[in-house]
Design a protein around this motif. Structure first.
Motif, PDB file in Angstrom:
ATOM      1  N   MET A   1       0.800  -1.273   0.089  1.00  0.00           N
ATOM      2  CA  MET A   1       0.007  -0.039  -0.009  1.00  0.00           C
ATOM      3  C   MET A   1       0.881   1.105  -0.052  1.00  0.00           C
ATOM      4  SD  MET A   1      -3.033  -1.041   2.713  1.00  0.00           S
ATOM      5  CE  MET A   1      -3.708   0.217   2.241  1.00  0.00           C
ATOM      6  N   ALA A   2       0.971   1.946  -1.009  1.00  0.00           N
ATOM      7  CA  ALA A   2       1.680   3.059  -1.007  1.00  0.00           C
ATOM      8  C   ALA A   2       0.909   4.366  -0.658  1.00  0.00           C
ATOM      9  CB  ALA A   2       2.119   3.493  -2.637  1.00  0.00           C
ATOM     10  N   VAL A   3       1.723   5.111   0.300  1.00  0.00           N
ATOM     11  CA  VAL A   3       1.037   6.219   0.996  1.00  0.00           C
ATOM     12  C   VAL A   3       1.569   7.396   0.419  1.00  0.00           C
ATOM     13  CG1 VAL A   3       0.722   7.388   3.316  1.00  0.00           C
ATOM     14  CG2 VAL A   3       0.587   4.963   3.133  1.00  0.00           C
ATOM     15  N   ASP A   4       0.884   8.182   0.004  1.00  0.00           N
ATOM     16  CA  ASP A   4       1.190   9.369  -0.682  1.00  0.00           C
ATOM     17  C   ASP A   4       1.338  10.692   0.382  1.00  0.00           C
ATOM     18  OD1 ASP A   4       2.159  11.509  -2.320  1.00  0.00           O
ATOM     19  OD2 ASP A   4       0.073  11.871  -3.190  1.00  0.00           O
ATOM     20  N   LEU A   5       2.457  10.881   0.918  1.00  0.00           N
ATOM     21  CA  LEU A   5       2.711  11.663   2.098  1.00  0.00           C
ATOM     22  C   LEU A   5       2.420  13.386   1.670  1.00  0.00           C
ATOM     23  CD1 LEU A   5       5.819  10.458   3.744  1.00  0.00           C
ATOM     24  CD2 LEU A   5       3.576  10.105   4.427  1.00  0.00           C
ATOM     25  N   ASN A   6       2.453  13.524   0.247  1.00  0.00           N
ATOM     26  CA  ASN A   6       2.003  14.995  -0.140  1.00  0.00           C
ATOM     27  C   ASN A   6       0.505  15.595   0.359  1.00  0.00           C
ATOM     28  OD1 ASN A   6       4.439  15.828  -1.188  1.00  0.00           O
ATOM     29  ND2 ASN A   6       4.007  14.665  -3.084  1.00  0.00           N
ATOM     30  N   GLU A   7      -0.214  14.539   0.453  1.00  0.00           N
ATOM     31  CA  GLU A   7      -1.880  14.903   1.003  1.00  0.00           C
ATOM     32  C   GLU A   7      -1.764  15.282   2.431  1.00  0.00           C
ATOM     33  OE1 GLU A   7      -4.263  11.397   2.285  1.00  0.00           O
ATOM     34  OE2 GLU A   7      -3.435  10.492   0.324  1.00  0.00           O
ATOM     35  N   PHE A   8      -0.645  15.219   3.094  1.00  0.00           N
ATOM     36  CA  PHE A   8      -0.523  15.871   4.616  1.00  0.00           C
ATOM     37  C   PHE A   8       0.213  17.334   4.378  1.00  0.00           C
ATOM     38  CE2 PHE A   8      -0.568  11.249   5.120  1.00  0.00           C
ATOM     39  CZ  PHE A   8      -1.868  11.357   6.039  1.00  0.00           C
ATOM     40  N   LYS A   9       0.575  17.512   3.335  1.00  0.00           N
ATOM     41  CA  LYS A   9       0.994  19.071   3.035  1.00  0.00           C
ATOM     42  C   LYS A   9       0.092  19.995   3.066  1.00  0.00           C
ATOM     43  CE  LYS A   9       5.521  17.683   1.968  1.00  0.00           C
ATOM     44  NZ  LYS A   9       6.651  17.577   0.770  1.00  0.00           N
ATOM     45  N   HIS A  10      -1.251  19.633   3.089  1.00  0.00           N
ATOM     46  CA  HIS A  10      -2.415  20.628   2.855  1.00  0.00           C
ATOM     47  C   HIS A  10      -2.582  21.762   4.149  1.00  0.00           C
ATOM     48  CE1 HIS A  10      -6.532  22.347   2.612  1.00  0.00           C
ATOM     49  NE2 HIS A  10      -6.346  21.670   1.195  1.00  0.00           N
ATOM     50  N   PRO A  11      -2.801  22.939   3.572  1.00  0.00           N
ATOM     51  CA  PRO A  11      -2.714  23.907   4.731  1.00  0.00           C
ATOM     52  C   PRO A  11      -3.672  23.649   6.069  1.00  0.00           C
ATOM     53  CG  PRO A  11      -2.941  24.961   2.666  1.00  0.00           C
ATOM     54  CD  PRO A  11      -3.137  23.590   2.254  1.00  0.00           C
ATOM     55  N   ALA A  12      -4.660  22.782   5.770  1.00  0.00           N
ATOM     56  CA  ALA A  12      -5.577  22.249   6.790  1.00  0.00           C
ATOM     57  C   ALA A  12      -4.705  21.490   8.016  1.00  0.00           C
ATOM     58  CB  ALA A  12      -6.771  21.406   6.433  1.00  0.00           C
ATOM     59  N   TRP A  13      -3.892  20.644   7.446  1.00  0.00           N
ATOM     60  CA  TRP A  13      -3.075  20.114   8.494  1.00  0.00           C
ATOM     61  C   TRP A  13      -2.210  20.884   9.127  1.00  0.00           C
ATOM     62  CZ3 TRP A  13      -3.980  15.459  10.083  1.00  0.00           C
ATOM     63  CH2 TRP A  13      -4.974  14.416   9.089  1.00  0.00           C
ATOM     64  N   ILE A  14      -1.651  21.783   8.485  1.00  0.00           N
ATOM     65  CA  ILE A  14      -0.624  22.939   9.272  1.00  0.00           C
ATOM     66  C   ILE A  14      -1.572  23.854  10.252  1.00  0.00           C
ATOM     67  CG2 ILE A  14       0.661  25.015   9.110  1.00  0.00           C
ATOM     68  CD1 ILE A  14       1.414  23.927   6.060  1.00  0.00           C
ATOM     69  N   THR A  15      -2.815  24.133   9.999  1.00  0.00           N
ATOM     70  CA  THR A  15      -3.702  24.766  10.725  1.00  0.00           C
ATOM     71  C   THR A  15      -3.897  23.885  12.017  1.00  0.00           C
ATOM     72  OG1 THR A  15      -4.781  25.936   8.809  1.00  0.00           O
ATOM     73  CG2 THR A  15      -5.935  25.983  10.926  1.00  0.00           C
ATOM     74  N   ALA A  16      -4.243  22.768  11.736  1.00  0.00           N
ATOM     75  CA  ALA A  16      -4.737  21.723  12.824  1.00  0.00           C
ATOM     76  C   ALA A  16      -3.280  21.628  13.763  1.00  0.00           C
ATOM     77  CB  ALA A  16      -5.147  20.600  12.210  1.00  0.00           C
ATOM     78  N   LEU A  17      -2.193  21.349  13.418  1.00  0.00           N
ATOM     79  CA  LEU A  17      -0.973  21.280  14.218  1.00  0.00           C
ATOM     80  C   LEU A  17      -0.781  22.596  14.854  1.00  0.00           C
ATOM     81  CD1 LEU A  17       1.493  19.165  11.951  1.00  0.00           C
ATOM     82  CD2 LEU A  17       0.221  18.697  14.027  1.00  0.00           C
ATOM     83  N   GLY A  18      -0.946  23.833  14.358  1.00  0.00           N
ATOM     84  CA  GLY A  18      -0.613  24.948  15.024  1.00  0.00           C
ATOM     85  C   GLY A  18      -1.726  25.180  16.052  1.00  0.00           C
ATOM     86  N   THR A  19      -3.157  24.842  15.844  1.00  0.00           N
ATOM     87  CA  THR A  19      -4.126  25.088  16.965  1.00  0.00           C
ATOM     88  C   THR A  19      -3.521  24.170  18.125  1.00  0.00           C
ATOM     89  OG1 THR A  19      -5.670  25.391  15.201  1.00  0.00           O
ATOM     90  CG2 THR A  19      -6.512  24.698  17.299  1.00  0.00           C
TER      91      THR A  19
END
Length: 48
Positions: free
Chosen positions: A3-21
């Protein structure tokens, strides 16, 4: 199964916002804990 996992989908601004929150929440929680528990304990200890 490979199962190949594409890590680029975690670079979305929503993830950065969630981590910042989450980081801001933890920082605020730490500041309030120090202000409400550690500071009064130090003041009380100094008065004894």
């Amino acid at each position: 199964m490979d199962m190949a996992v594409d890590l680029n989908e975690f670079k979305h601004p929503a993830w950065i916002t969630a981590l910042g929150t989450g980081a801001g929440y933890l920082l605020l929680l730490a500041v309030l804990t120090i202000a409400l528990f550690v500071v009064p304990w130090l003041v009380f200890s100094a008065l004894l």
